[in-house]
Scaffold this motif. Structure first.
Motif, mmCIF file in Angstrom:
data_model
loop_
_atom_site.group_PDB
_atom_site.id
_atom_site.type_symbol
_atom_site.label_atom_id
_atom_site.label_comp_id
_atom_site.label_asym_id
_atom_site.label_seq_id
_atom_site.Cartn_x
_atom_site.Cartn_y
_atom_site.Cartn_z
ATOM 1 N N PHE A 192 0.859 -1.174 0.000
ATOM 2 C CA PHE A 192 0.000 0.000 0.000
ATOM 3 C C PHE A 192 0.898 1.228 0.000
ATOM 4 N N GLN B 93 -8.059 -4.675 -0.577
ATOM 5 C CA GLN B 93 -7.954 -3.308 -1.079
ATOM 6 C C GLN B 93 -8.987 -2.392 -0.420
ATOM 7 N N GLN C 251 -7.845 -1.314 3.101
ATOM 8 C CA GLN C 251 -6.460 -0.864 3.211
ATOM 9 C C GLN C 251 -6.260 0.198 4.295
ATOM 10 N N ILE D 227 -3.508 -0.501 7.109
ATOM 11 C CA ILE D 227 -2.355 0.384 7.272
ATOM 12 C C ILE D 227 -2.312 0.961 8.683
#
Length: 232
Positions: free
Chosen positions: A9, A56, A59, A63
């Motif tokens: 990412f 996705q 994300q 993160i």
């Protein structure tokens, strides 16, 4: 299509652990603090591309959790500071010394080759945990007239403790790094399962009779628990 080993990412690289489980019906994500990786549990027949699409979409969550994990992690290396029973100690390597590891004031002395510092610190903490946690559990159990069938001190990926139907209690040795209210709560939590093998309202009510530290401990573990699980 092979399962990727990492997820990228932007500038953040997240290692992945894939676990197919016939007992799950959906994809679930959890960070493994010890392996510093994202654990993905999924149904064996679930299409890989659908999982990648799901990652996705998640994300931001991934993160945020991964960067928090990395920022809180600490290592058992010379000069680093580690908590033991809620107090901070500085690791000091003495390569010419003998005797493994021991506490001296605010210092944890570690002898021998530098390659084995982390292992010797871990061995010291495990030994200290067996003594401290077993004694604390005995004290709380006696006060409540509870008798576990056995007590094990182990290393687990995410659980602080457990109690099975035979009355066998397991505690993570990593609790030795936590402050007293946290240790007291976790021990009381597992002992309460000797009366209630569930998480019902009666279980929580009984847990609160064994310890006054539940809210404090849960808040502390939410903030700092991951750092203890990832320490190595």
């Amino acid at each position: 299509m092979p399962h990727p080993e990492t997820l990228q990412f932007g500038t953040v690289t997240v290692p992945l652990i894939w676990r197919a489980s016939p007992r799950t019906r959906r994809v679930s994500l959890r960070l493994d603090p010890k392996k510093q990786a994202l654990l993905i549990t999924y149904p064996p027949t679930y299409p890989l591309q659908h999982i990648l699409d799901f990652l996705q979409k998640q994300q931001k969550w991934i993160i945020a959790r991964f960067e928090k994990l990395k920022s809180q992690s600490f290592s058992f290396l010379d000069g680093n500071t580690i908590p033991i029973a809620g107090k901070l100690y500085t690791i000091q390597h003495q390569p010419q010394g003998r005797g493994g590891a021991w506490l001296d004031g605010d210092t944890l002395i570690v002898t021998g080759q530098s390659d084995f510092i982390a292992r010797r610190v871990t061995d010291f903490l495990k030994h200290h945990a067996r003594i401290l946690l077993t004694e604390e559990l005995r004290h709380i159990a006696q006060a409540a007239n509870l008798t576990p069938s056995k007590v094990d001190i182990r290393d687990t990926a995410s659980r602080w403790g457990s109690c099975n139907s035979a009355g066998r209690i397991m505690l993570s040795w990593r609790l030795v790094m936590a402050p007293h209210p946290v240790r007291h709560y976790i021990i009381a939590h597992e002992l309460a399962h000797l009366k209630h093998m569930n998480h019902s309202a009666n279980f929580w009510s009984y847990t609160d009779t064994l310890t006054p530290h539940r809210k404090q401990a849960e808040a502390w573990l939410k903030l700092y628990g991951t750092s203890l699980l990832s320490a190595q």
